[in-house]
Design a protein around this motif. Sequence first.
Motif, PDB file in Angstrom:
ATOM      1  N   LEU A  96     -13.585 -10.509  -3.251  1.00  0.00           N
ATOM      2  CA  LEU A  96     -13.905 -10.656  -4.680  1.00  0.00           C
ATOM      3  C   LEU A  96     -12.932  -9.899  -5.579  1.00  0.00           C
ATOM      4  CD1 LEU A  96     -17.816 -10.584  -4.918  1.00  0.00           C
ATOM      5  CD2 LEU A  96     -16.268 -12.484  -5.363  1.00  0.00           C
ATOM      6  N   GLN A  97     -12.487  -8.724  -5.125  1.00  0.00           N
ATOM      7  CA  GLN A  97     -11.576  -7.956  -5.980  1.00  0.00           C
ATOM      8  C   GLN A  97     -10.196  -8.631  -6.061  1.00  0.00           C
ATOM      9  OE1 GLN A  97      -8.692  -6.096  -4.878  1.00  0.00           O
ATOM     10  NE2 GLN A  97      -9.010  -7.013  -2.845  1.00  0.00           N
ATOM     11  N   ASP A  98      -9.969  -9.559  -5.140  1.00  0.00           N
ATOM     12  CA  ASP A  98      -8.653 -10.176  -5.037  1.00  0.00           C
ATOM     13  C   ASP A  98      -8.534 -11.466  -5.869  1.00  0.00           C
ATOM     14  OD1 ASP A  98      -6.151 -10.015  -3.914  1.00  0.00           O
ATOM     15  OD2 ASP A  98      -6.636 -11.447  -2.319  1.00  0.00           O
ATOM     16  N   TYR A  99      -9.658 -11.932  -6.429  1.00  0.00           N
ATOM     17  CA  TYR A  99      -9.623 -13.189  -7.181  1.00  0.00           C
ATOM     18  C   TYR A  99      -8.702 -13.079  -8.396  1.00  0.00           C
ATOM     19  CZ  TYR A  99     -13.547 -15.630  -4.895  1.00  0.00           C
ATOM     20  OH  TYR A  99     -14.355 -16.286  -4.006  1.00  0.00           O
ATOM     21  N   GLY A 108     -21.189 -15.912 -12.841  1.00  0.00           N
ATOM     22  CA  GLY A 108     -22.435 -15.846 -12.068  1.00  0.00           C
ATOM     23  C   GLY A 108     -22.283 -15.198 -10.699  1.00  0.00           C
ATOM     24  N   THR A 109     -23.108 -15.674  -9.765  1.00  0.00           N
ATOM     25  CA  THR A 109     -23.226 -15.008  -8.466  1.00  0.00           C
ATOM     26  C   THR A 109     -22.285 -15.612  -7.426  1.00  0.00           C
ATOM     27  OG1 THR A 109     -25.515 -14.420  -8.948  1.00  0.00           O
ATOM     28  CG2 THR A 109     -24.897 -14.443  -6.633  1.00  0.00           C
ATOM     29  N   PHE A 110     -21.530 -14.745  -6.771  1.00  0.00           N
ATOM     30  CA  PHE A 110     -20.604 -15.163  -5.722  1.00  0.00           C
ATOM     31  C   PHE A 110     -21.170 -14.892  -4.330  1.00  0.00           C
ATOM     32  CE2 PHE A 110     -17.935 -14.855  -9.362  1.00  0.00           C
ATOM     33  CZ  PHE A 110     -16.931 -15.799  -9.175  1.00  0.00           C
ATOM     34  N   ALA A 111     -21.963 -13.825  -4.228  1.00  0.00           N
ATOM     35  CA  ALA A 111     -22.504 -13.476  -2.908  1.00  0.00           C
ATOM     36  C   ALA A 111     -23.984 -13.145  -3.039  1.00  0.00           C
ATOM     37  CB  ALA A 111     -21.750 -12.280  -2.328  1.00  0.00           C
ATOM     38  N   LEU A 112     -24.716 -13.599  -2.053  1.00  0.00           N
ATOM     39  CA  LEU A 112     -26.157 -13.399  -2.062  1.00  0.00           C
ATOM     40  C   LEU A 112     -26.556 -12.711  -0.755  1.00  0.00           C
ATOM     41  CD1 LEU A 112     -28.924 -14.165  -3.321  1.00  0.00           C
ATOM     42  CD2 LEU A 112     -28.754 -16.310  -2.063  1.00  0.00           C
ATOM     43  N   VAL A 113     -27.275 -11.588  -0.862  1.00  0.00           N
ATOM     44  CA  VAL A 113     -27.755 -10.884   0.336  1.00  0.00           C
ATOM     45  C   VAL A 113     -29.273 -11.006   0.359  1.00  0.00           C
ATOM     46  CG1 VAL A 113     -27.822  -8.698   1.592  1.00  0.00           C
ATOM     47  CG2 VAL A 113     -25.858  -9.222   0.127  1.00  0.00           C
ATOM     48  N   LEU A 132     -18.692  -0.354  -4.984  1.00  0.00           N
ATOM     49  CA  LEU A 132     -18.031  -1.047  -6.102  1.00  0.00           C
ATOM     50  C   LEU A 132     -17.492  -0.094  -7.161  1.00  0.00           C
ATOM     51  CD1 LEU A 132     -20.426  -4.107  -6.537  1.00  0.00           C
ATOM     52  CD2 LEU A 132     -18.055  -4.144  -5.737  1.00  0.00           C
ATOM     53  N   HIS A 133     -17.583   1.186  -6.885  1.00  0.00           N
ATOM     54  CA  HIS A 133     -17.193   2.183  -7.877  1.00  0.00           C
ATOM     55  C   HIS A 133     -15.816   1.932  -8.500  1.00  0.00           C
ATOM     56  CE1 HIS A 133     -17.982   5.929  -9.797  1.00  0.00           C
ATOM     57  NE2 HIS A 133     -16.789   6.385  -9.466  1.00  0.00           N
ATOM     58  N   ARG A 134     -14.882   1.505  -7.670  1.00  0.00           N
ATOM     59  CA  ARG A 134     -13.518   1.278  -8.182  1.00  0.00           C
ATOM     60  C   ARG A 134     -13.290  -0.165  -8.626  1.00  0.00           C
ATOM     61  NH1 ARG A 134      -9.709   5.386  -4.891  1.00  0.00           N
ATOM     62  NH2 ARG A 134     -11.318   6.917  -4.524  1.00  0.00           N
ATOM     63  N   PHE A 135     -14.343  -0.977  -8.536  1.00  0.00           N
ATOM     64  CA  PHE A 135     -14.188  -2.398  -8.913  1.00  0.00           C
ATOM     65  C   PHE A 135     -15.246  -2.733  -9.959  1.00  0.00           C
ATOM     66  CE2 PHE A 135     -13.231  -1.803  -4.353  1.00  0.00           C
ATOM     67  CZ  PHE A 135     -11.873  -2.051  -4.383  1.00  0.00           C
ATOM     68  N   SER A 161     -22.600 -10.506  -9.881  1.00  0.00           N
ATOM     69  CA  SER A 161     -21.601 -11.032  -8.934  1.00  0.00           C
ATOM     70  C   SER A 161     -22.113 -10.999  -7.496  1.00  0.00           C
ATOM     71  CB  SER A 161     -20.305 -10.222  -8.994  1.00  0.00           C
ATOM     72  OG  SER A 161     -20.004  -9.823 -10.294  1.00  0.00           O
ATOM     73  N   ILE A 162     -22.707  -9.860  -7.113  1.00  0.00           N
ATOM     74  CA  ILE A 162     -23.281  -9.769  -5.757  1.00  0.00           C
ATOM     75  C   ILE A 162     -24.764  -9.468  -5.941  1.00  0.00           C
ATOM     76  CG2 ILE A 162     -23.198  -8.631  -3.512  1.00  0.00           C
ATOM     77  CD1 ILE A 162     -20.320  -7.815  -4.087  1.00  0.00           C
TER      78      ILE A 162
END
Length: 601
Positions: A96-99, A108-113, A132-135, A161-162
Amino acid sequence: MVKITEKKKTTTTNKEKMNNNKKEPESEIFASCSFSSLGLHPSLCDQLRDRMAFEAPTHVQAQAIPVILAGEHVLVNAATGTGKTVTYLAPVIHHLQDYTPRIDRSRGTFALVLVPTRELCMQVYEILQKLLHRFHWIVPGYVMGGESRSKEKARLRKGISILVATPGRLLDHLKNTSSFVHTNLRWIIFDEADRILELGFGKEIEEILDFLGSRKSGSGSKGNEVHEFKRQNLLLSATLNEKVNHLAKMSLENPVLIGIDDKKVQPDTLLERKGSDMNKEMEQPIKMTNSSSADYNLPAQLVQRYVKVPCGARLVVLLSILKHLFEREASQKIVLFFSTCDAVDFHYSLLSEFQWSPNSQSDAEHKQQFLRCKTLRLHGNMKQEDRRTTFGAFQTEKAALLLSTDVASRGLDFPKVKCIIQYDSPGDATEYVHRVGRTARLGQRGDSLLFLQPIEVDYLQDLEKHGVSLAEYPLMKVLDSFPLYGQVPRGKKFVSIDLHPWVLTLQKALESFILAEPKMKNLAKDAFCSWVRAYTAHRGELKGIFMVKKLHLGHVAKSFALKEQPSLVGKSFQMQTKKRKRDQKQKQKGPMRKRKVASKT
Ligand SMILES: Nc1ncnc2c1ncn2[C@@H]1O[C@H](COP(=O)(O)OP(=O)(O)OP(=O)(O)O)[C@@H](O)[C@H]1O
């Protein structure tokens, strides 16, 4: 399908472990590589090291992260406390950080747990926040039962997002929150997959997969949408069983199996996957062997014991063992499992309020709190904010006793839990594994103790079938160590636990305490009733071990410090039992009677 099996299982016996009870060697837990060598983004590796103090990946992380990064569907089976949460979160964050352009909330939502319980939902969310602190542009969030729907709707509208969710509430939002954007969904992760299904969420999961267009064609799917991204689904648990097979068939395509050994997967399904097959649909289902013969992954350094206690002495023995443990080491955390919410409430009040002096019983002034430790409770009938408070408190406390139902058995990662006591036996071996898995996490040492009545000891054989063996707890030694009226009963050999002077004296004190407190008496009665109901609800093979008709209900009442069996429930229960016996007799007698009648005419 490719299978990657975890490190070799250690063959140390339980006895050897007790003699040499220390931490598991680092090499048994951690792989000899770095997070960056697995292909994770440097900022994420820094975050894992600096903020979370993760120096090296665990074995399951080292095996699974590269496979997940490669976009494979994965089924992970690894022991409790081996770091499965980061195993699935880190690759998702990496991608996700690479998009480009950077993702933002509006997409919206990319990942669902998906997780089975609210506490696990909060826990995964907290880990996500740290990772996610740095993202800061990747937004974590959660939705779960017991929370305000409207606040959740507002958060979903802004964009998450997640998203971590319990199945029921997620389905609710999928149906009713039109502003919930999930068209970009790329990952669906089932953490504690088997538990989600055991809790009866099977239908919800099917509906969720349909809503998200992620149910495989050929499995009765309505949706078979074409997505902008290739979907990637992951299933994880320390125990995988037949139920997961169904979910795997429904949601995984040509999955890579990690940590699953040959015994658990039937040979015809171990298809070697060629590079070109990667995106092909899984042609054959994964067949787990029946869970009754499968070995479970238990932390090798966990010392597992059982204590055999006659029903009527159960309560006294429980209190005595707790007293012994906290007197030996005041600063420790213990989790105590019960079968029902009522049982948790009763024992919680009892342990919080019971005062006693074994030396001068007549003198009220000398009475002391029986158990001097912070006591907490957790179960599904509590208000959400109380559940939240307990969860937070037990995480941060250095010394405490948590009384809980199985709501705490899955996935929860309370730091430094020293001992797990299963006062009421678990539903099956799977639940046993998860309950004891709250201790001995990540190579730390830990103890577990299972209470069994003499009529229930066959349960040990059931556990043996799963490769779980327990040693006996030296109960008499512990009981003999308590001074009564200023003296330790040295030299005397008490043959029976029920007749031990300490047991007799403490039982009497408990019964007087309950009798004198109407509130306690009511709690005890309720706990008695629900305990008996839960006992009758044992399923499958266990029904033959935990047999209600073998119980002496007067002794069960004694284990709730009741002098008599509660009359109301007792009567209706006895009536049921009598009716069952009558029916059984009738069945046996049936043909004979007919013969008799026939001979008369
Ligand atoms: N590489 C690592 N280095 C150090 N600590 C780690 C590492 N990975 C995970 N941990 C810690 O190990 C503990 C267990 O992790 P986690 O809860 O993810 O285990 P799990 O395998 O999901 O357990 P369960 O099966 O009980 O759900 C957590 O406290 C986590 O922070």
